[in-house]
Enzyme design. Structure first.
Site, PDB file in Angstrom:
ATOM      1  N   CYS A 214       1.167  -1.753  -0.187  1.00 34.51           N
ATOM      2  CA  CYS A 214       0.189   0.076  -0.180  1.00 34.51           C
ATOM      3  C   CYS A 214       1.002   1.458   0.030  1.00 34.51           C
ATOM      4  O   CYS A 214       1.280   1.388   1.117  1.00 34.51           O
ATOM      5  CB  CYS A 214      -0.875   0.458   1.052  1.00 34.51           C
ATOM      6  SG  CYS A 214      -2.126   1.546   1.757  1.00 34.51           S
TER       7      CYS A 214
ATOM      8  N   CYS B 260      -0.150   3.768   2.315  1.00 34.17           N
ATOM      9  CA  CYS B 260      -0.056   3.535   3.807  1.00 34.17           C
ATOM     10  C   CYS B 260      -0.065   2.551   3.803  1.00 34.17           C
ATOM     11  O   CYS B 260       1.239   1.541   4.279  1.00 34.17           O
ATOM     12  CB  CYS B 260      -1.583   4.617   5.385  1.00 34.17           C
ATOM     13  SG  CYS B 260      -3.058   4.406   4.218  1.00 34.17           S
ATOM     14  N   SER B 261      -1.640   1.480   4.596  1.00 36.21           N
ATOM     15  CA  SER B 261      -1.086   0.287   5.085  1.00 36.21           C
ATOM     16  C   SER B 261      -2.081  -0.536   4.868  1.00 36.21           C
ATOM     17  O   SER B 261      -2.525  -1.577   5.726  1.00 36.21           O
ATOM     18  CB  SER B 261       0.009   0.633   6.586  1.00 36.21           C
ATOM     19  OG  SER B 261      -1.096   0.760   7.498  1.00 36.21           O
ATOM     20  N   CYS B 262      -2.670  -0.098   4.119  1.00 38.66           N
ATOM     21  CA  CYS B 262      -3.786  -1.272   3.544  1.00 38.66           C
ATOM     22  C   CYS B 262      -3.947  -2.761   3.528  1.00 38.66           C
ATOM     23  O   CYS B 262      -3.043  -3.036   3.073  1.00 38.66           O
ATOM     24  CB  CYS B 262      -4.655  -0.289   2.423  1.00 38.66           C
ATOM     25  SG  CYS B 262      -5.330   0.729   3.157  1.00 38.66           S
TER      26      CYS B 262
HETATM   27 FE    FE Z   1      -3.254   2.085   3.148  1.00 42.05          FE
END
Ligand code: FE
Length: 195
Positions: free
Chosen positions: A106, A109-111
């Site tokens: 991602c 961000c950090s999906c």
């Molecule tokens: Fe994300």
């Protein structure tokens, strides 16, 4: 040995400090019950996790109809195993083959597909992984110990606000579903390992 991308990522350390400061402030102001917070964290650490994803993968390996369903409608086929909820509303499953290898990130961000993989590992959230895997996926995968043949088509999938991805690794030898599930790792389902 797994590669650690970010021993001292200042952005990450700053974010961790902010989260802690916010948590303490909210507890001090009586806005949040620490026990409730612990229960939520515990749920995502223990109840959901890569074992869920591994069960999905093993079923797909041993049941062609399920595999077809999973590749067609990931979220529905995964929900059929009892795994659904937050961050799992739209999961697309990516099939590795002898000629295609998929890896997920991602960049924003950090999906991450929580219902099947639990909470993301720290390296997945690191700025270094997110930036580099897009630019030089083969080099990053090699650092994870995964060296792919030169003619393998490496596809990098960038999660969006809506879609989460789960990699379906190539099935190893074996027929027993439980034994197969035990071979599947979190990194294999992100695409930073073969299995
Ligand atoms: Fe994300």
């Amino acid at each position: 040995m797994p590669h650690d991308h970010h021993d001292h990522d200042p952005l990450e350390e700053g974010a961790a400090l902010r989260v802690r400061a916010l948590e303490e402030l909210m507890i001090a102001k009586g806005l949040v019950d620490p026990a409730a917070l612990d229960a939520i964290v515990e749920y995502y650490e223990r109840e959901t996790g890569p074992r869920n994803g591994a069960a999905v993968v093993a079923r797909a390996w041993t049941d062609p109809d399920y595999r077809a369903w999973l590749l067609r409608d990931g979220s529905a086929a995964i929900a059929d195993m009892g795994f659904s909820g937050f961050q799992g509303e739209h999961i697309r499953v990516l099939e590795n083959t002898g000629t295609v290898h998929n890896v997920v990130t991602c960049t924003l961000c950090s999906c991450y597909p929580w219902p099947v993989l639990g909470l993301p590992p720290t390296w997945y959230k690191s700025a270094a992984y997110r930036a580099r895997v897009v630019r030089e996926p083969r080099a990053v995968l090699a650092e994870f110990g995964l060296v792919l043949p030169a003619d393998t088509d490496v596809r990098v999938w960038d999660s969006t606000a809506e879609i989460r991805y789960l990699v379906l690794p190539i099935r190893p030898e074996g027929t027993d579903v439980d034994a197969l599930a035990a071979m599947v790792t979190r990194n294999g389902m992100i695409g930073t390992a073969a299995l």
